[in-house]
Design an enzyme around this catalytic site. Structure first.
Site, short mmCIF file in Angstrom:
data_model
loop_
_atom_site.label_atom_id
_atom_site.label_comp_id
_atom_site.label_asym_id
_atom_site.label_seq_id
_atom_site.Cartn_x
_atom_site.Cartn_y
_atom_site.Cartn_z
N GLU A 49 -3.58 -58.17 23.70
CA GLU A 49 -3.72 -57.63 22.35
C GLU A 49 -3.69 -56.11 22.40
O GLU A 49 -4.51 -55.48 23.08
CB GLU A 49 -5.04 -58.09 21.71
CG GLU A 49 -5.30 -57.48 20.34
CD GLU A 49 -6.69 -57.75 19.81
OE1 GLU A 49 -7.14 -56.98 18.93
OE2 GLU A 49 -7.34 -58.71 20.28
N ARG A 53 -4.71 -48.88 16.62
CA ARG A 53 -5.66 -47.79 16.39
C ARG A 53 -5.12 -46.43 16.79
O ARG A 53 -5.83 -45.42 16.68
CB ARG A 53 -6.96 -48.06 17.16
CG ARG A 53 -7.62 -49.37 16.80
CD ARG A 53 -8.91 -49.55 17.54
NE ARG A 53 -9.42 -50.92 17.46
CZ ARG A 53 -10.56 -51.35 17.99
NH1 ARG A 53 -11.32 -50.48 18.65
NH2 ARG A 53 -10.93 -52.59 17.87
N THR A 77 -6.38 -55.23 15.11
CA THR A 77 -6.85 -54.30 14.08
C THR A 77 -5.84 -54.23 12.92
O THR A 77 -5.52 -53.15 12.42
CB THR A 77 -7.12 -52.89 14.65
OG1 THR A 77 -7.73 -53.01 15.93
CG2 THR A 77 -8.07 -52.12 13.75
N LYS A 137 -11.60 -65.15 15.36
CA LYS A 137 -12.19 -64.12 16.20
C LYS A 137 -13.63 -63.91 15.72
O LYS A 137 -13.86 -63.73 14.52
CB LYS A 137 -11.38 -62.82 16.06
CG LYS A 137 -12.02 -61.58 16.66
CD LYS A 137 -11.10 -60.39 16.45
CE LYS A 137 -11.73 -59.10 16.95
NZ LYS A 137 -10.79 -57.97 16.89
#
Length: 216
Positions: A49, A53, A77, A137
Protein backbone atom coordinates in the site's frame (compact mmCIF):
# COMPACT_ATOMS: atom_id res chain seq x y z
CA UNK A 1 -24.96 -5.98 -8.30
CA UNK A 2 -24.54 -8.62 -5.60
CA UNK A 3 -22.41 -10.70 -7.93
CA UNK A 4 -20.15 -7.75 -8.70
CA UNK A 5 -19.74 -7.03 -4.98
CA UNK A 6 -18.82 -10.64 -4.30
CA UNK A 7 -16.25 -10.56 -7.10
CA UNK A 8 -14.62 -7.41 -5.68
CA UNK A 9 -14.56 -8.95 -2.20
CA UNK A 10 -12.96 -12.13 -3.51
CA UNK A 11 -10.39 -10.07 -5.40
CA UNK A 12 -9.55 -8.05 -2.28
CA UNK A 13 -9.23 -11.15 -0.10
CA UNK A 14 -6.99 -12.84 -2.65
CA UNK A 15 -4.59 -9.89 -2.27
CA UNK A 16 -4.80 -9.52 1.52
CA UNK A 17 -4.29 -13.24 2.09
CA UNK A 18 -0.96 -13.20 0.24
CA UNK A 19 0.86 -12.35 3.48
CA UNK A 20 0.27 -11.56 7.16
CA UNK A 21 1.59 -7.99 6.86
CA UNK A 22 0.78 -5.37 4.21
CA UNK A 23 3.48 -2.67 4.08
CA UNK A 24 2.01 0.83 4.43
CA UNK A 25 4.38 3.21 2.68
CA UNK A 26 4.84 6.97 2.59
CA UNK A 27 6.99 7.52 -0.49
CA UNK A 28 8.83 10.85 -0.60
CA UNK A 29 10.77 10.15 -3.81
CA UNK A 30 9.14 8.20 -6.64
CA UNK A 31 12.60 7.15 -7.87
CA UNK A 32 13.02 4.96 -4.79
CA UNK A 33 9.65 3.25 -5.17
CA UNK A 34 10.73 0.50 -7.56
CA UNK A 35 13.76 -0.54 -5.52
CA UNK A 36 11.70 -0.45 -2.34
CA UNK A 37 8.88 -2.52 -3.82
CA UNK A 38 11.29 -5.07 -5.28
CA UNK A 39 12.92 -5.44 -1.87
CA UNK A 40 9.56 -6.02 -0.20
CA UNK A 41 8.47 -8.55 -2.83
CA UNK A 42 11.80 -10.36 -2.50
CA UNK A 43 11.09 -10.70 1.22
CA UNK A 44 7.66 -12.16 0.59
CA UNK A 45 5.44 -9.07 0.87
CA UNK A 46 3.74 -8.80 -2.51
CA UNK A 47 0.74 -6.67 -1.53
CA UNK A 48 1.94 -3.11 -1.00
CA UNK A 49 0.00 0.00 0.00
CA UNK A 50 1.38 3.36 -1.08
CA UNK A 51 -0.39 6.17 0.75
CA UNK A 52 -1.47 9.28 -1.11
CA UNK A 53 0.21 11.58 1.40
CA UNK A 54 3.03 12.97 -0.74
CA UNK A 55 3.33 14.59 -4.18
CA UNK A 56 5.36 11.55 -5.30
CA UNK A 57 2.70 8.98 -4.39
CA UNK A 58 0.89 8.65 -7.73
CA UNK A 59 4.12 8.42 -9.68
CA UNK A 60 5.29 5.78 -7.22
CA UNK A 61 2.15 3.71 -7.81
CA UNK A 62 2.63 4.02 -11.57
CA UNK A 63 6.24 2.92 -11.38
CA UNK A 64 5.60 -0.07 -9.14
CA UNK A 65 2.59 -1.18 -11.20
CA UNK A 66 4.64 -1.03 -14.40
CA UNK A 67 8.04 -2.29 -13.27
CA UNK A 68 7.79 -4.61 -10.25
CA UNK A 69 6.92 -8.16 -11.18
CA UNK A 70 4.77 -9.94 -8.62
CA UNK A 71 3.71 -6.77 -6.80
CA UNK A 72 0.08 -5.93 -6.07
CA UNK A 73 0.20 -2.20 -5.51
CA UNK A 74 -2.65 -0.40 -3.79
CA UNK A 75 -3.30 3.24 -3.01
CA UNK A 76 -4.03 4.31 0.56
CA UNK A 77 -5.38 7.44 2.21
CA UNK A 78 -8.03 7.80 -0.51
CA UNK A 79 -10.36 10.54 0.74
CA UNK A 80 -12.76 11.22 -2.15
CA UNK A 81 -13.82 10.25 -5.65
CA UNK A 82 -11.11 12.35 -7.29
CA UNK A 83 -8.42 10.56 -5.33
CA UNK A 84 -10.00 7.24 -6.32
CA UNK A 85 -10.00 8.02 -10.04
CA UNK A 86 -6.38 9.18 -9.99
CA UNK A 87 -5.24 6.12 -8.05
CA UNK A 88 -7.00 3.68 -10.36
CA UNK A 89 -5.63 5.46 -13.42
CA UNK A 90 -2.13 5.14 -11.93
CA UNK A 91 -2.52 1.36 -11.77
CA UNK A 92 -3.74 0.59 -8.24
CA UNK A 93 -5.12 -2.92 -7.87
CA UNK A 94 -6.86 -2.11 -4.60
CA UNK A 95 -7.89 1.04 -2.74
CA UNK A 96 -7.64 1.78 0.99
CA UNK A 97 -9.41 4.59 2.83
CA UNK A 98 -9.07 5.66 6.50
CA UNK A 99 -12.84 6.06 6.69
CA UNK A 100 -15.64 6.45 4.15
CA UNK A 101 -17.46 9.26 2.39
CA UNK A 102 -20.40 9.17 -0.03
CA UNK A 103 -17.94 9.97 -2.83
CA UNK A 104 -15.66 7.05 -2.00
CA UNK A 105 -18.59 4.66 -1.68
CA UNK A 106 -19.97 5.82 -5.03
CA UNK A 107 -16.61 5.26 -6.71
CA UNK A 108 -16.36 1.80 -5.14
CA UNK A 109 -19.86 0.90 -6.26
CA UNK A 110 -19.22 1.87 -9.87
CA UNK A 111 -15.65 0.59 -10.23
CA UNK A 112 -14.02 -2.80 -10.61
CA UNK A 113 -11.13 -2.11 -8.22
CA UNK A 114 -11.88 -3.35 -4.68
CA UNK A 115 -12.04 -1.02 -1.69
CA UNK A 116 -10.74 -1.71 1.82
CA UNK A 117 -12.75 0.90 3.73
CA UNK A 118 -11.76 2.15 7.15
CA UNK A 119 -13.90 1.72 10.28
CA UNK A 120 -13.21 2.36 13.95
CA UNK A 121 -16.54 1.74 15.68
CA UNK A 122 -19.26 -0.91 15.72
CA UNK A 123 -21.69 1.55 14.10
CA UNK A 124 -19.27 2.25 11.25
CA UNK A 125 -18.79 -1.47 10.71
CA UNK A 126 -22.56 -2.00 10.63
CA UNK A 127 -23.00 0.85 8.14
CA UNK A 128 -20.37 -0.64 5.85
CA UNK A 129 -21.94 -4.08 6.16
CA UNK A 130 -25.23 -2.59 4.95
CA UNK A 131 -23.34 -1.07 2.02
CA UNK A 132 -22.06 -4.52 1.05
CA UNK A 133 -18.61 -4.59 2.65
CA UNK A 134 -17.46 -7.58 4.70
CA UNK A 135 -13.73 -6.77 4.72
CA UNK A 136 -12.53 -3.55 6.34
CA UNK A 137 -9.53 -1.67 7.62
CA UNK A 138 -9.61 -1.16 11.40
CA UNK A 139 -8.00 2.25 11.84
CA UNK A 140 -6.36 3.64 13.88
CA UNK A 141 -6.02 0.22 15.45
CA UNK A 142 -4.05 0.84 18.64
CA UNK A 143 -5.67 4.17 19.38
CA UNK A 144 -9.20 2.83 18.73
CA UNK A 145 -8.98 0.00 21.23
CA UNK A 146 -6.42 -2.43 19.88
CA UNK A 147 -6.65 -6.19 19.64
CA UNK A 148 -8.94 -6.43 22.68
CA UNK A 149 -11.50 -4.21 20.96
CA UNK A 150 -11.41 -6.24 17.76
CA UNK A 151 -11.79 -9.45 19.73
CA UNK A 152 -14.90 -8.01 21.36
CA UNK A 153 -16.38 -7.31 17.90
CA UNK A 154 -15.80 -10.82 16.61
CA UNK A 155 -18.98 -12.32 18.05
CA UNK A 156 -21.65 -9.61 17.56
CA UNK A 157 -20.25 -8.71 14.13
CA UNK A 158 -19.40 -12.24 13.01
CA UNK A 159 -18.54 -12.57 9.35
CA UNK A 160 -16.59 -9.30 9.20
CA UNK A 161 -12.88 -9.46 8.48
CA UNK A 162 -10.38 -6.74 9.32
CA UNK A 163 -6.93 -5.50 8.36
CA UNK A 164 -5.90 -3.49 11.43
CA UNK A 165 -3.55 -0.57 10.71
CA UNK A 166 -2.14 2.14 12.93
CA UNK A 167 0.37 1.58 15.69
CA UNK A 168 1.08 -2.00 14.61
CA UNK A 169 4.64 -3.25 15.01
CA UNK A 170 6.55 -6.50 15.07
CA UNK A 171 5.95 -6.58 18.83
CA UNK A 172 2.15 -6.51 18.74
CA UNK A 173 1.31 -7.87 15.26
CA UNK A 174 0.70 -11.38 16.58
CA UNK A 175 -1.86 -10.06 19.06
CA UNK A 176 -3.98 -9.11 16.05
CA UNK A 177 -3.09 -11.99 13.75
CA UNK A 178 -4.24 -14.48 16.40
CA UNK A 179 -7.81 -13.12 16.20
CA UNK A 180 -10.39 -15.01 14.10
CA UNK A 181 -11.66 -11.81 12.46
CA UNK A 182 -8.24 -10.54 11.30
CA UNK A 183 -7.05 -11.46 7.80
CA UNK A 184 -3.78 -9.48 7.94
CA UNK A 185 -2.31 -6.32 9.46
CA UNK A 186 -0.90 -3.17 7.92
CA UNK A 187 2.41 -1.74 9.09
CA UNK A 188 5.13 0.71 8.19
CA UNK A 189 7.91 -0.85 10.26
CA UNK A 190 9.07 -3.02 7.34
CA UNK A 191 10.26 0.07 5.46
CA UNK A 192 11.99 2.42 7.95
CA UNK A 193 12.77 5.90 6.63
CA UNK A 194 16.48 5.56 7.30
CA UNK A 195 16.80 2.33 5.29
CA UNK A 196 14.76 3.76 2.41
CA UNK A 197 16.86 6.95 2.38
CA UNK A 198 20.05 4.87 2.35
CA UNK A 199 18.74 2.57 -0.38
CA UNK A 200 19.39 -0.39 1.90
CA UNK A 201 17.17 -2.78 -0.01
CA UNK A 202 18.83 -5.85 1.52
CA UNK A 203 17.95 -4.55 4.98
CA UNK A 204 14.34 -4.01 3.93
CA UNK A 205 14.15 -7.47 2.36
CA UNK A 206 15.30 -8.90 5.69
CA UNK A 207 12.57 -7.01 7.58
CA UNK A 208 10.00 -8.07 4.98
CA UNK A 209 10.97 -11.73 5.32
CA UNK A 210 10.64 -11.47 9.08
CA UNK A 211 7.15 -9.97 8.70
CA UNK A 212 6.15 -12.51 6.06
CA UNK A 213 7.06 -15.28 8.50
CA UNK A 214 4.69 -14.07 11.21
CA UNK A 215 2.11 -16.68 12.12
CA UNK A 216 -0.90 -16.48 14.36
Amino acid sequence: MAGQTETRTEKLLSILKLQPVVPVLIVEDAKSAVGLAKALVAGGLKAIEITMRTPAALDAVKAVAAEVEGAHVGAGTILNGRDWDAAVKAGSTFIVSPGVTPGVLAAAKDGAVPLLPGAATASEVMTLREAGFDVMKFFPAEQAGGAAYLKALSSPLAGTLFCPTGGISLKNAKDYLSLPNVVCVGGSWVAPKDLVAAGDWAGITKLAAEAAGLKA
